[in-house]
Design a protein around this motif. Structure first.
Motif, short mmCIF file in Angstrom:
data_model
loop_
_atom_site.label_atom_id
_atom_site.label_comp_id
_atom_site.label_asym_id
_atom_site.label_seq_id
_atom_site.Cartn_x
_atom_site.Cartn_y
_atom_site.Cartn_z
N LYS A 1 50.12 40.77 56.92
CA LYS A 1 50.84 40.03 55.88
C LYS A 1 49.95 39.67 54.70
N ALA A 2 48.75 40.24 54.63
CA ALA A 2 47.83 39.95 53.53
C ALA A 2 48.37 40.53 52.23
N ASN A 3 48.07 39.83 51.16
CA ASN A 3 48.49 40.24 49.82
C ASN A 3 47.25 40.67 49.05
N PRO A 4 46.95 41.97 48.96
CA PRO A 4 45.71 42.42 48.30
C PRO A 4 45.54 41.91 46.87
N SER A 5 46.59 41.97 46.06
CA SER A 5 46.42 41.51 44.68
C SER A 5 46.11 40.01 44.64
N GLY A 6 46.69 39.26 45.54
CA GLY A 6 46.38 37.83 45.63
C GLY A 6 44.94 37.60 46.09
N ILE A 7 44.46 38.45 46.98
CA ILE A 7 43.08 38.34 47.46
C ILE A 7 42.10 38.60 46.32
N PHE A 8 42.37 39.63 45.52
CA PHE A 8 41.49 39.94 44.40
C PHE A 8 41.44 38.77 43.41
N SER A 9 42.60 38.20 43.12
CA SER A 9 42.66 37.05 42.21
C SER A 9 41.93 35.85 42.80
N ASP A 10 42.09 35.66 44.12
CA ASP A 10 41.44 34.53 44.78
C ASP A 10 39.92 34.68 44.78
N ILE A 11 39.43 35.90 44.97
CA ILE A 11 37.99 36.13 44.94
C ILE A 11 37.45 35.81 43.55
N GLN A 12 38.15 36.28 42.52
CA GLN A 12 37.72 35.98 41.16
C GLN A 12 37.72 34.47 40.91
N ALA A 13 38.79 33.79 41.31
CA ALA A 13 38.88 32.34 41.11
C ALA A 13 37.79 31.61 41.87
N THR A 14 37.48 32.06 43.09
CA THR A 14 36.45 31.42 43.90
C THR A 14 35.10 31.46 43.19
N PHE A 15 34.74 32.61 42.65
CA PHE A 15 33.45 32.71 41.98
C PHE A 15 33.44 31.93 40.67
N GLN A 16 34.56 31.88 39.96
CA GLN A 16 34.60 31.08 38.74
C GLN A 16 34.48 29.60 39.06
#
Length: 188
Positions: A153-168
């Motif tokens: 049930k993972a959402n890849p596009s959401g994961i990519f956005s979350d990784i970017q947000a985490t580093f910011q």
């Protein structure tokens, strides 16, 4: 007549894309800010589907996320070992790249893609080390991207956005955070 029509349609499309440009940029930036706020507030990452109603009987526990693998734990440990302003040796980058390769249980990502991600992660961690909760979250998200069958049930596009947000949120500039998210996309 046909040429005039084609040129006219092309002009309309070009003008339409120019006019729509600022709206798209503003909308994407708003999504990024929303993702950063979610990270700050501890909202569940996109690797976990929201639990609407329990589908189990009252006496049984709800389904859990898959247990953390040894490779993910090793990745988190090695990333956490990088301290602020540490010199980034090729050995450190290779160890992270090897950890990324080890997380994948099926098809392995290309060594080049893993090395690029390892280099960008090491650079970001050397500038400002990731908080342990963010390292854990990053490890889980990498596991979800590299092992999609494990997280159906993972959402890849959401994961990519979350990784970017985490580093910011952690203090990386937008360009560096976006590069890391793009590196994770390249692993697929």
């Amino acid at each position: 007549m046909r040429i005039a029509l084609v040129v006219g349609v092309a002009n309309v499309l070009v003008i339409g894309s120019v006019i729509a440009g600022p709206e798209t940029i503003v909308r994407e930036r708003a999504k990024e800010l929303s993702n950063q706020n979610n990270v700050r507030q501890g909202v569940a990452p996109p690797t976990q589907a929201p639990q609407a109603a329990p589908t189990t009987t009252p006496g049984t526990p709800p389904p859990q996320a898959p247990p953390k693998s040894q490779a993910v734990s090793q990745f988190e440990t090695d990333l956490g070992a990088i301290k602020a302003n540490d010199p980034l040796t090729p050995a450190i980058k290779k160890k992270l790249a090897d950890d990324i390769q080890a997380i994948a249980q099926g098809t392995k990502p290309s060594p080049t893609a893993a090395a690029k991600l390892a280099e960008d992660l090491a650079t970001a961690a050397s500038a400002k080390p990731l908080d342990p909760k963010y390292r854990s979250k990053l490890g889980m998200e990498l596991d979800a991207i590299l092992n999609p069958a494990k997280y159906p049930k993972a959402n890849p596009s959401g994961i990519f956005s979350d990784i970017q947000a985490t580093f910011q949120v952690n203090g990386s500039d937008r360009k560096q955070a976006l590069a890391i998210a793009d590196d994770v996309k390249a692993l697929r």
